[in-house]
Motif scaffolding. Structure first.
Motif, mmCIF file in Angstrom:
data_model
loop_
_atom_site.group_PDB
_atom_site.id
_atom_site.type_symbol
_atom_site.label_atom_id
_atom_site.label_comp_id
_atom_site.label_asym_id
_atom_site.label_seq_id
_atom_site.Cartn_x
_atom_site.Cartn_y
_atom_site.Cartn_z
ATOM 1 N N ARG A 225 32.585 51.931 27.824
ATOM 2 C CA ARG A 225 31.292 51.459 28.344
ATOM 3 C C ARG A 225 30.218 52.540 28.187
ATOM 4 O O ARG A 225 29.099 52.250 27.735
ATOM 5 N N ARG B 18 28.441 44.505 31.461
ATOM 6 C CA ARG B 18 28.975 43.188 31.814
ATOM 7 C C ARG B 18 30.352 43.314 32.456
ATOM 8 O O ARG B 18 31.246 43.975 31.949
ATOM 9 N N GLY B 19 30.507 42.655 33.604
ATOM 10 C CA GLY B 19 31.795 42.627 34.285
ATOM 11 C C GLY B 19 32.148 43.888 35.043
ATOM 12 O O GLY B 19 33.247 43.986 35.605
ATOM 13 N N ALA B 20 31.246 44.866 35.081
ATOM 14 C CA ALA B 20 31.535 46.118 35.781
ATOM 15 C C ALA B 20 31.286 45.962 37.280
ATOM 16 O O ALA B 20 30.527 45.094 37.718
ATOM 17 N N ARG B 21 31.914 46.807 38.060
ATOM 18 C CA ARG B 21 31.568 46.878 39.475
ATOM 19 C C ARG B 21 30.202 47.550 39.613
ATOM 20 O O ARG B 21 29.780 48.284 38.713
ATOM 21 N N GLY C 238 28.482 49.931 36.983
ATOM 22 C CA GLY C 238 27.301 49.425 36.305
ATOM 23 C C GLY C 238 26.126 50.376 36.424
ATOM 24 O O GLY C 238 25.376 50.589 35.457
ATOM 25 N N PRO D 161 25.876 42.810 36.617
ATOM 26 C CA PRO D 161 27.167 42.131 36.673
ATOM 27 C C PRO D 161 27.162 40.905 37.581
ATOM 28 O O PRO D 161 27.827 39.907 37.275
ATOM 29 N N THR E 284 25.256 38.073 35.657
ATOM 30 C CA THR E 284 25.979 37.522 34.502
ATOM 31 C C THR E 284 27.102 36.575 34.917
ATOM 32 O O THR E 284 27.735 35.963 34.049
ATOM 33 N N ARG E 285 27.356 36.425 36.211
ATOM 34 C CA ARG E 285 28.325 35.423 36.681
ATOM 35 C C ARG E 285 27.674 34.064 36.895
ATOM 36 O O ARG E 285 28.370 33.077 37.146
#
Length: 521
Positions: free
Chosen positions: A10, A46-49, A53, A100, A103-104
């Protein structure tokens, strides 16, 4: 894959994408990389905590902003460069912590693009009036995207470019069968860009003005306006006297207005007898108003950076005061807390520059003129507010001598070209030693002086009354992006609470089913 490896991937993607974004601007100037750099940023967080992030977004911000404004390191000082770039990098970190969650959401590219736009809008106005340098829209001067500025402004263009980046990310990560939606979105954005390019905004000219922009040059090393500031004033006066002589000889048509740059007098011309005499003599010789850039005393601790309309008969008249002085460059925020500290070149800022509040255009030679001084041109509110109040022409007075050996000069001139498109106005730029130029409403450069030379550009420019859609919209797109981002975060938080309740509620729909351990993932 181990978490450490994922984090390193990342971070590597973020740093590479930040450097790629730098390449979109001068001196490299490869604007086509913009959506790919943004896509890399979105993919890296994307998808990180949230904490991850933030760290990854910060890495992107450091890679981008420290390189984008590296010109500050030697021209202003490494302390100011590190401080400003560090603050601006934090905004990309905060965005990385929020993305993050966004993006959900369904159709997340729209939410993510609004968040990017809101981030740029916020950092361009806060703290200490913000720093707009590095907005995505500021790299599109020579691209098919540029005509869109007249319709949606810099904020709208930034949203479109961010959306392209988000849709590219969508194509990489969307489940099979949903790629068509991303392709359709890209087609819509590109279609809007093409429509603006095919039918650029145009307005009839309601009159004309002959304007002379004076670049007097800076003596000595060229990057120190104070090296011999009286000579700087004499240089501009002499160039204007030469123009007056050509007018008398019949080899040059008399202009309606002469524009001198910021810092064409670095002392108060109402108190400095020599500078006052030089200005008055030049103005009376040319016989038309001169817009003089002057540093005017406020009190013992404050100074004003002004454009003063100097009439050959009545003398000094209307004034525009710089709206956005540069923090740590022209004034020191929280001076009372840091007085006595050693801040390198910041120690030379003995008096704080007072920010102007004027929104009305100047009236010169029968025309209404919007003025901006140096960094003012990068802020949305300065020209929009004056143009919406009737300005028919734009002038930009800038010194830039401090940055003359850096790429800041080209970056600022590119921003100025974009403002011409956005406002639908001719823009006349006067600089002490570069870049002086005349820009048409389509962003094309009508005339430009060579840097570090004494030059006078004399051009007839059109006057325009009509307002572009971008000026009519004003700051509402930025505010709207901020509102949409807040709504998205609320929806994401509510969705997260619902998922946690589902996880915490045991299932009773299956007979004799034992309690099951459920995972949030």
């Amino acid at each position: 894959m181990p978490r450490v490896v994922v984090l390193l991937v990342r971070l590597g993607l973020a740093v590479g994408s930040g450097l790629l974004l730098t390449a979109a601007f001068e001196p490299v100037a490869l604007p086509w990389v913009l959506p790919f750099a943004v896509a890399g940023y979105f993919l890296s967080v994307r998808g990180a905590r949230p904490r991850v992030g933030f760290l990854v977004g910060l890495a992107f911000g450091v890679a981008f902003y420290f390189t984008h404004i590296v010109w500050m390191k030697d021209s202003v000082g490494p302390d100011a460069w590190a401080g400003l770039a560090g603050v601006e990098a934090l905004f990309y970190g905060v965005l990385g912590a929020l993305l993050p969650a966004l993006t959900r959401l369904p159709l997340w590219p729209l939410w993510a693009s609004a968040a990017w736009t809101a981030m740029e809008f916020t950092r361009s106005t806060w703290p200490c009036s913000g720093m707009p340098w590095g907005r995505l829209a500021y790299a599109v001067a020579d691209t098919p995207v540029a005509p869109s500025l007249a319709y949606v402004g810099a904020t709208g263009v930034t949203f479109g470019l961010a959306l392209l980046g988000a849709l590219l990310t969508w194509l990489l990560v969307a489940p099979r069968g949903r790629h068509l939606l991303g392709v359709a979105g890209i087609a819509v954005v590109l279609g809007g860009i093409a429509a603006a390019a095919v039918r650029p905004w145009q307005a009839d000219e309601t009159g004309h003005l002959r304007v002379a922009a004076v670049q007097g040059d800076v003596p000595g090393p060229g990057n120190d306006i104070l090296y011999d500031h009286h000579q700087v004033t004499r240089n501009h006066a002499d160039a204007t006297l030469d123009l007056a002589a050509q007018v008398r000889a019949g080899t040059q048509e008399r202009p309606d207005l002469v524009v001198w740059p910021e810092n064409s007098t670095a002392t108060d011309p109402f108190r400095d007898g020599a500078d006052n005499a030089a200005i008055t003599g030049a103005v009376q010789a040319v016989g038309v108003p001169v817009l003089v850039g002057a540093m005017v005393d406020g009190d013992e601790t404050h100074v004003l950076n002004q454009g003063i309309v100097w009439d050959p008969v009545t003398g000094a008249g209307e004034r525009y005061t710089k709206r956005h002085p540069v923090p740590f460059g022209e004034y020191i925020p929280f001076r009372g807390l840091i007085d006595g500290w050693n801040f390198g070149r910041l120690a030379i800022i003995g008096r704080d520059m007072v920010a102007g509040t004027g929104k009305e255009p100047l009236t010169v030679a029968g025309a209404r003129i919007a003025d901006a001084i140096c960094f003012d041109v990068a802020y949305d509110d300065v020209l929009d507010q004056q143009v919406s109040r009737g300005a028919q022409l734009v002038t930009v007075q800038t010194s830039n001598a401090t940055f003359i050996f850096t790429h800041q000069v080209e970056q600022q001139f590119a921003i100025t070209r974009l403002r011409a498109i956005e406002t639908g106005r001719y823009v006349v730029v006067a600089s002490t030693n570069g870049l002086t130029g005349v820009i048409a409403p389509d962003g094309s450069v009508v005339a430009k002086a060579e840097p570090r030379t004494r030059s006078v550009l004399d051009e007839q420019v059109g006057l325009v009354n009509a307002l572009t859609p971008a000026v009519r919209i004003g700051p509402w797109l930025g505010r709207g992006a901020a509102a949409v981002t807040l709504v998205g975060l609320v929806l994401a938080a509510l969705g997260g609470r619902r998922r946690r309740r589902v996880v915490a509620t045991p299932r009773h729909d299956a007979p004799d089913a034992p309690d099951q351990e459920m995972s949030l993932t």
